[in-house]
Design a protein around this motif. Structure first.
Motif, PDB file in Angstrom:
ATOM      1  N   UNK A  38      14.208 -16.301 -37.530  1.00 57.54           N
ATOM      2  CA  UNK A  38      15.076 -15.741 -36.493  1.00 57.54           C
ATOM      3  C   UNK A  38      14.190 -15.386 -35.301  1.00 57.54           C
ATOM      4  N   UNK A  41      12.555 -14.556 -29.049  1.00 55.48           N
ATOM      5  CA  UNK A  41      11.833 -14.994 -27.863  1.00 55.48           C
ATOM      6  C   UNK A  41      11.268 -13.826 -27.087  1.00 55.48           C
ATOM      7  N   UNK A  43      11.399 -10.674 -24.581  1.00 52.58           N
ATOM      8  CA  UNK A  43      12.347  -9.601 -24.286  1.00 52.58           C
ATOM      9  C   UNK A  43      11.793  -8.683 -23.219  1.00 52.58           C
ATOM     10  N   UNK A 146       4.013  -6.843 -26.480  1.00 52.14           N
ATOM     11  CA  UNK A 146       3.403  -7.501 -27.624  1.00 52.14           C
ATOM     12  C   UNK A 146       4.418  -8.197 -28.496  1.00 52.14           C
ATOM     13  N   UNK A 148       6.408  -8.685 -32.002  1.00 55.94           N
ATOM     14  CA  UNK A 148       6.939  -7.893 -33.105  1.00 55.94           C
ATOM     15  C   UNK A 148       7.502  -8.846 -34.168  1.00 55.94           C
ATOM     16  N   UNK A 150       9.330  -8.945 -38.459  1.00 60.02           N
ATOM     17  CA  UNK A 150       9.845  -8.284 -39.658  1.00 60.02           C
ATOM     18  C   UNK A 150      10.211  -9.367 -40.661  1.00 60.02           C
TER      19      UNK A 150
ATOM     20  N   UNK B  32      11.076 -14.801 -41.329  1.00 56.95           N
ATOM     21  CA  UNK B  32      10.662 -13.752 -40.399  1.00 56.95           C
ATOM     22  C   UNK B  32      11.611 -13.651 -39.217  1.00 56.95           C
ATOM     23  N   UNK B  33      11.725 -12.463 -38.687  1.00 59.75           N
ATOM     24  CA  UNK B  33      12.358 -12.251 -37.383  1.00 59.75           C
ATOM     25  C   UNK B  33      11.232 -11.923 -36.412  1.00 59.75           C
ATOM     26  N   UNK B  34      11.221 -12.574 -35.270  1.00 59.37           N
ATOM     27  CA  UNK B  34      10.122 -12.370 -34.323  1.00 59.37           C
ATOM     28  C   UNK B  34      10.650 -12.135 -32.914  1.00 59.37           C
ATOM     29  N   UNK B  35       9.918 -11.371 -32.133  1.00 55.03           N
ATOM     30  CA  UNK B  35      10.259 -11.125 -30.724  1.00 55.03           C
ATOM     31  C   UNK B  35       8.989 -10.723 -29.993  1.00 55.03           C
ATOM     32  N   UNK B  36       8.950 -11.035 -28.719  1.00 51.38           N
ATOM     33  CA  UNK B  36       7.822 -10.634 -27.889  1.00 51.38           C
ATOM     34  C   UNK B  36       8.335  -9.840 -26.696  1.00 51.38           C
ATOM     35  N   UNK B  37       7.905  -8.599 -26.596  1.00 53.13           N
ATOM     36  CA  UNK B  37       8.293  -7.771 -25.455  1.00 53.13           C
ATOM     37  C   UNK B  37       7.338  -8.080 -24.305  1.00 53.13           C
ATOM     38  N   UNK B  38       7.911  -8.463 -23.175  1.00 51.14           N
ATOM     39  CA  UNK B  38       7.105  -8.867 -22.023  1.00 51.14           C
ATOM     40  C   UNK B  38       7.201  -7.817 -20.914  1.00 51.14           C
ATOM     41  N   UNK B  39       6.317  -7.964 -19.930  1.00 58.92           N
ATOM     42  CA  UNK B  39       6.222  -6.969 -18.846  1.00 58.92           C
ATOM     43  C   UNK B  39       7.405  -7.062 -17.893  1.00 58.92           C
ATOM     44  N   UNK B  40       7.749  -5.925 -17.316  1.00 60.72           N
ATOM     45  CA  UNK B  40       8.735  -5.905 -16.238  1.00 60.72           C
ATOM     46  C   UNK B  40       8.147  -6.609 -15.021  1.00 60.72           C
ATOM     47  N   UNK B  78       6.216 -11.530 -17.182  1.00 54.79           N
ATOM     48  CA  UNK B  78       5.894 -11.902 -18.554  1.00 54.79           C
ATOM     49  C   UNK B  78       5.735 -13.392 -18.763  1.00 54.79           C
ATOM     50  N   UNK B  79       4.604 -13.743 -19.326  1.00 60.32           N
ATOM     51  CA  UNK B  79       4.375 -15.104 -19.812  1.00 60.32           C
ATOM     52  C   UNK B  79       4.758 -16.197 -18.836  1.00 60.32           C
ATOM     53  N   UNK B  80       5.590 -17.084 -19.315  1.00 58.76           N
ATOM     54  CA  UNK B  80       6.033 -18.220 -18.507  1.00 58.76           C
ATOM     55  C   UNK B  80       7.531 -18.139 -18.238  1.00 58.76           C
ATOM     56  N   UNK B  81       8.007 -16.921 -18.064  1.00 55.83           N
ATOM     57  CA  UNK B  81       9.433 -16.719 -17.815  1.00 55.83           C
ATOM     58  C   UNK B  81       9.852 -17.320 -16.475  1.00 55.83           C
ATOM     59  N   UNK B 167      14.399 -11.963 -13.387  1.00 57.87           N
ATOM     60  CA  UNK B 167      14.320 -12.883 -14.527  1.00 57.87           C
ATOM     61  C   UNK B 167      15.657 -13.599 -14.680  1.00 57.87           C
TER      62      UNK B 167
END
Lengths: 161, 170
Positions: A38, A41, A43, A146, A148, A150, B32-40, B78-81, B167
């Motif tokens: 899941x 991307x 956020x 960063x 994350x 789970x 897995x569940x995944x996410x990346x928090x990117x900069x404002x 953030x990244x390549x947004x 964004x």
């Protein structure tokens, strides 16, 4: 008297053994395989993001297999948050329609169900069926930057035919 | 006694598959569940748009690709947004005494690039465009045209150029 007790024990074991042996011949054992994670991307802090179970590129995908006409229970072990190695976590939610079952793996026969509670279904085929899962992540405004992650676990239990 | 031994042996033989079957009556797998928090997004004006000295009655144009005179913004995120870029319209520059100098954007008066020294492409600043950050950075350049009248009062004129960035989610 002792011989009588042994005979009784033996017959009882025989009775238990026979249905099990027949069941094993009806189809393959239950199996589940994770096929796709899941993926939320990238956020932004303070902005909730939902991945639909219909989002083929980002939803979780698992496939399951059992015997035809076998009734099974599907249950998820769902995390309440995702965390990062450096510390910090962000909440993760699963709605009542965030899981879907599909015998074909396509979009035309999907059955939504609540991943938060065990769900029962009778398999209509012996081949692979599919489970799709979406969810919502709610990073707080000041969430540390960063990656994350789970772990989500799906468990299948046989309820018989 | 021999009869008892046979019964026990038969029982054991039949019981083994049943035990194996019982172990196969369930399975589990994890994903897995995944996410990346990117900069404002952060936008900063780095260089002003400079026309220099202009002559009354003669229009003067600065191209977006004229990085020595064009205005320049730096965008960090953030990244390549992907981000959307557009400018607020500006129609004149003003002098301290109240005189105004006509100003206009052209259809290619804005540019974008991954380095501060070169515009990789141009776009209409009023129509806007969507561009992707390159490792979290993008530069936007802006030019335009001033058209002083024949009787344009002498003096220093200036105006505010505003770049809007957001964004797109892509």
């Amino acid at each position: 008297m002792r011989l009588g007790s042994l005979l009784t024990l033996s017959i009882t074991m025989l009775t238990i053994a026979v249905p099990g042996a027949l069941s094993a011949q009806q189809g393959p054992p239950l199996a589940v395989q994770g096929q796709q994670d899941l993926s939320f991307g990238e956020l932004l802090g303070g902005l909730a993001t939902r991945v639909s179970p219909n989002d083929a590129g980002r939803n979780a995908q698992l496939r399951i297999r059992g015997a035809r006409d076998q009734t099974i229970e599907i249950s998820f072990d769902l995390p309440a948050e995702m965390s990062r190695p450096e510390g910090g976590s962000i909440p993760l939610l699963f709605g009542a329609a965030d899981a879907q079952f599909s015998a074909s793996g396509g979009t035309g026969d999907r059955i939504p169900f609540d991943p938060n509670t065990p769900w029962t279904i009778t398999l209509t085929q012996q081949g692979w069926s599919w489970i799709f899962l979406g969810g919502t992540v709610q990073p707080p405004p000041q969430a540390p930057l960063g990656t994350y992650s789970a772990t989500i676990t799906l468990t299948l239990s046989d309820l018989g035919s | 006694m021999k009869k008892l031994t046979m019964i026990l042996a038969l029982t054991a033989f039949l019981a083994i598959p049943a035990m194996v079957s019982a172990q196969g009556q369930g399975d589990a797998a994890s994903i897995s569940a995944t996410a990346t928090v990117i900069a404002q997004l952060e936008v900063s004006g780095e260089e002003d748009l400079r026309f220099g000295d202009v002559i009354p009655g003669i229009a003067s144009t600065i191209a977006a690709t004229d990085v020595g005179n064009a205005g320049r913004f730096q965008i960090q995120g953030g990244g390549n947004q992907e981000v959307s870029l557009s400018f607020d319209n500006l129609t004149e520059l003003a002098a301290t005494g109240g005189a105004t100098l006509p100003f206009a954007f052209g259809s290619s008066s804005a540019g974008f690039g991954v380095s501060s020294g070169e515009a990789d492409g141009t776009f209409d600043p009023l129509a806007g465009t969507d561009q992707r950050l390159d490792n979290g950075v993008l530069y936007v350049f802006v030019g335009g045209t001033v058209t002083p009248t024949a009787g344009q009062p002498a003096g220093s004129y200036e105006g505010q150029i505003t770049l809007n960035v957001a964004y797109t989610g892509n």
